[in-house]
Design an enzyme around this catalytic site. Structure first.
Site: not given
Length: 275
Positions: A44, A111, A152
């Site tokens: 990330e 995300k 993440c």
């Protein structure tokens, strides 16, 4: 028998110098290809970890260099995540792109879950102040195998990974910049859980070390098999971790312990609570 897949996951210490981050990533792609990797994946915020990110379009100048490297070596390249421009002033998407051996972008994922937390005295974050959430669940194909994309903080939402598995994913990407405080207790446990419950390989490239203004990333980039066994783990420095994925073994696990087949979705629907 199906052919195995040699993969590499990168561990980096991206900082506020985008050009330096890109040079380091390109060198790691060259190294992965030289050691026979068919796929290399990055963490990330591979483009920038600091206080003043500058977003770019996707495709765009930064990720196009990953595409060029994929084409140069004839391999798949997962470009971690980068700050993607949006139409909202001062805000970006946290976005990953996946390139095939011809350098074509075959998937883009934004995300979904944003890191807005306050662990008093330890970690405080407000990702939604600068990042817009995505809304699309994304899969792609790598050499005939379905892969699922996440980033993440998504790791803490098992429903996303179950949807990816139900969509056919055999391998899950989880590029991360996990904090030192949460990572030391949660990183290995959560990654192994997602692998076991979905009977998938999990590839988790990671950021490690300090970054501006006062951040510290946990590292420990991992490759986990569908039984929850850690096939590879990065030491406490930048570099690559390699593993050879065996999809026949994955199918064997799913056949002998058919938890995905034994699901009962109708029983999971909300039910009236008895009085």
């Amino acid at each position: 028998m199906t052919q195995g897949l040699r993969v590499a996951v990168a561990q980096m210490n991206s900082r506020a110098d985008k050009a330096a981050n890109l040079r380091r990533a390109e060198a790691l792609i060259d190294e992965a290809a030289a050691q026979g990797a068919r796929l290399v994946a990055f963490p990330e915020c591979v483009d920038y970890l600091g206080t003043s990110p500058v977003g770019e379009p996707i495709p765009g100048p930064f990720v196009d260099r990953f595409a060029a490297k994929a084409r140069e070596h004839g391999i798949y390249v997962h470009a971690g995540s980068v700050h993607e421009q949006s139409d909202v002033d001062g805000k970006f998407y946290n976005t990953t792109a996946l390139f095939d051996p011809n350098g074509e972008m075959i998937a883009k994922y934004r995300k979904i879950h944003l890191f807005d937390i306050d662990l008093t005295g330890h970690v405080s974050a407000n990702e939604s102040a600068t990042i817009l959430p995505g809304n699309e669940i994304v899969t792609a194909e790598i050499d005939g195998h379905t892969v699922g994309l996440a980033i993440c903080y998504d790791l803490r939402f098992p429903e996303l990974f179950r949807l990816l598995a139900v969509a056919g994913a055999e391998m899950l990407f989880l590029p991360a910049a996990f904090t030192m405080f949460t990572g030391k207790d949660h990183w290995h446990v959560l990654l192994r859980a997602r692998a076991i419950e979905n009977q998938c390989y999990v590839l988790a490239p990671a950021q490690i070390g300090p970054h501006e203004p006062e951040g510290q990333c946990y590292g420990h980039a991992l490759i986990v098999d569908p039984w929850g066994v850690v096939l590879g783990e990065a030491p406490n420095r930048e570099g690559l971790v390699f593993a050879d994925l065996d999809f026949d073994a994955l199918q064997g696990i799913r056949t002998q312990l058919p938890s995905l087949m034994n699901r009962r979705p109708s029983a999971y629907e909300p039910q009236p609570v008895g009085v």
